[in-house]
Design an enzyme around this catalytic site. Structure first.
Site, mmCIF file in Angstrom:
data_model
loop_
_atom_site.group_PDB
_atom_site.id
_atom_site.type_symbol
_atom_site.label_atom_id
_atom_site.label_comp_id
_atom_site.label_asym_id
_atom_site.label_seq_id
_atom_site.Cartn_x
_atom_site.Cartn_y
_atom_site.Cartn_z
ATOM 1 N N ASN A 71 1.003 -1.301 -0.611
ATOM 2 C CA ASN A 71 1.581 -0.867 0.667
ATOM 3 C C ASN A 71 1.637 -2.052 1.624
ATOM 4 O OD1 ASN A 71 -0.920 -0.910 2.372
ATOM 5 N ND2 ASN A 71 -1.589 0.574 0.825
ATOM 6 N N ALA A 127 -9.146 -0.057 5.856
ATOM 7 C CA ALA A 127 -8.230 -0.337 4.741
ATOM 8 C C ALA A 127 -7.212 0.781 4.551
ATOM 9 C CB ALA A 127 -9.028 -0.530 3.454
ATOM 10 N N ASP A 132 -3.582 5.978 -2.195
ATOM 11 C CA ASP A 132 -4.114 7.309 -2.494
ATOM 12 C C ASP A 132 -4.112 7.600 -3.992
ATOM 13 O OD1 ASP A 132 -4.716 8.232 0.140
ATOM 14 O OD2 ASP A 132 -2.555 8.304 0.527
ATOM 15 N N LYS A 153 3.046 -4.755 -20.879
ATOM 16 C CA LYS A 153 4.151 -4.672 -19.929
ATOM 17 C C LYS A 153 5.151 -3.611 -20.388
ATOM 18 C CE LYS A 153 7.815 -7.359 -17.867
ATOM 19 N NZ LYS A 153 8.717 -8.488 -18.047
ATOM 20 N N PRO A 192 -10.514 7.625 -5.477
ATOM 21 C CA PRO A 192 -11.633 8.125 -4.669
ATOM 22 C C PRO A 192 -11.333 7.886 -3.188
ATOM 23 C CG PRO A 192 -12.211 6.036 -5.730
ATOM 24 C CD PRO A 192 -10.893 6.466 -6.309
ATOM 25 N N PHE A 237 -9.971 5.305 10.248
ATOM 26 C CA PHE A 237 -8.667 5.187 10.878
ATOM 27 C C PHE A 237 -7.799 6.329 10.365
ATOM 28 C CE2 PHE A 237 -7.709 1.265 13.343
ATOM 29 C CZ PHE A 237 -9.013 0.840 13.475
ATOM 30 N N LYS A 249 -8.996 15.072 10.029
ATOM 31 C CA LYS A 249 -9.467 14.011 9.125
ATOM 32 C C LYS A 249 -10.917 13.649 9.439
ATOM 33 C CE LYS A 249 -5.596 11.620 7.632
ATOM 34 N NZ LYS A 249 -4.544 10.623 7.790
#
Ligand code: CTP
Length: 397
Positions: A211, A275, A279, A288, A305, A324, A338
């Site tokens: 990400n 961080a 997910d 590959k 986790p 966060f 959360k």
């Protein structure tokens, strides 16, 4: 408050800004607290206060030039910078910050800053746009990486008529910061665990799921906690950022490695999980994946986790757990949910719809059991400082 300052020698560099007159008040307070003040006035500083008034208040010779032979004979600039217990730059102008950040030595003030290993405290004052400019923020980040303390300026109306951050902090706040430089820091003896950056989850030996997290916010928080005296373990995903001064860094790639590194870092008093953990991970192929004319490969995903929840519900749970929340809608409701679900004490809620990833600025809300506070739009460094001070207050109210 002044006890820690008694008997100390402060080298005071006065830069050229409208706030320079407040340096005179600072000299008076320092001397009242029993400090010796060695004043240095930059060429532009001398346009705002005279050497005569500065010298009279300090009761010392005011040094202004690298080339003053008499001063060089009495005390060369190398000795001068080392005779002090602390160097205070007040006001620290945008120009002085820039020259110090790039290691220039083109006048007495910058030469002193380069020639010393004495702790340095910068007290910035400048126009709001100069303060907010990316160049100034970059210079401040560099100075902090070099171990220099840079105070946050006050918010308010400026001499130039504009409004915002950039005013010199009150003299009482500067005195408190100078005192803090000599005393124990508020988080001394505490261990903080911080996670930062993305995780990369391999799909096959050459590809990964990732990400856009830059790691900037987590690195800034790690540095801010270390500056307040905490021992900091920073578990960092794959990012290219310098390790802040005083921080122990553990580099990891995947979420599972990050979870293992966090568990290994316990016990800790504080955990701040910044961080952007992936997910899901893929069931990694040993070789590959090839196109070879067949069907498009299906990537089976497995949930990773939840590291924050793991720490929040751990047998060795840190006394203060901060998470966060990245949300694109229902920011406060989702953040509160959360907080409860992951066993966190506080959540810093981020509206990622506003393009936060990789940027230097952010807009966050602080969420705790009591409710929420809008911290407004600010640089990530400012969020880090504010959070670190809030954490320090939590431990010694
Ligand atoms: N987090 C974590 N481990 C995970 C996922 C998230 O430690 N596997 C932490 C993040 O570091 C952050 C917090 O959980 O402190 C919230 O992250 P966020 O991405 O906002 O939440 P998610 O758990 O991914 O929830 P959702 O996708 O439902 O918004």
């Amino acid at each position: 408050m002044g006890a820690a300052v008694h008997g100390k020698t402060i080298l005071l560099i006065v830069g050229g800004g409208i706030a320079a007159f407040k340096a005179l008040e600072l000299v008076r307070e320092l001397r009242r607290a029993g400090a010796r003040v060695l004043p240095v006035l930059t060429e532009n500083g001398a346009r705002f206060v005279t050497p005569l008034s500065l010298g009279a208040l300090a009761g010392e010779l005011v040094r202004t030039s690298l080339w003053d032979l008499e001063d060089e004979a009495a005390m060369g600039h190398i000795q001068l910078s080392r005779a002090a217990d602390l160097i205070v730059v007040c006001p620290a102008t945008a120009d002085l910050l820039a020259r110090a950040a790039t290691g220039q030595a083109n006048d007495l003030a910058s030469t002193l800053l380069l020639a010393t290993d004495t702790p340095v405290l910068m007290v910035p004052a400048m126009n709001v746009r100069m303060w907010q400019h990316a160049a100034t923020q970059r210079n401040i980040a560099t100075l902090r990486d070099d171990g220099i303390t840079v105070m946050m300026p006050d918010d308010g109306e400026m001499a130039c008529g504009e409004y915002g951050p950039g005013r010199l902090p009150e003299v009482t706040a500067i005195m408190a910061e100078i005192t803090a430089q000599f005393g124990p820091k508020p988080l001394t003896g505490r261990h903080a665990l911080v996670t930062a950056g993305p995780t990369h989850e391999p799909i096959d030996p050459v590809r990964f799921i990732g990400n856009h997290s830059s790691g900037k916010q987590g690195f800034a928080i790690a540095g801010a906690l270390a500056a307040l005296g905490a021992r900091v373990t920073l578990v960092a995903g794959p990012v290219h950022l310098a390790t802040p001064a005083g921080v122990t860094r553990v580099d990891v790639i995947t979420a599972r490695d990050m979870a293992t590194a966090c568990a290994a870092a316990l016990p800790a008093d504080i955990a701040v999980m910044v961080a952007a953990v992936a997910d899901w991970r893929a069931e990694t192929a040993d070789h590959k994946l090839k196109k070879d004319g067949g069907a498009t490969p299906a990537i089976a995903l497995v949930e990773n986790p939840d590291i924050l929840a793991g720490i929040g519900h751990h047998a060795q749970r840190p006394a203060l757990v901060v998470g966060f929340a990245a949300e694109t809608r229902d920011l406060l409701a989702n953040a509160a949910a959360k907080r409860a679900r992951k066993g966190a004490d506080w959540i810093i809620a981020n509206d990622v719809g506003e393009g936060v990833f990789g940027a230097d600025a952010t807009h966050v809300h602080f969420v705790n059991q009591a409710g929420s506070e809008d911290w407004g739009a600010s640089p990530k460094q400012a969020v880090a400082d504010r959070l670190a001070h809030r954490i320090a207050r939590h431990f010694s109210p």
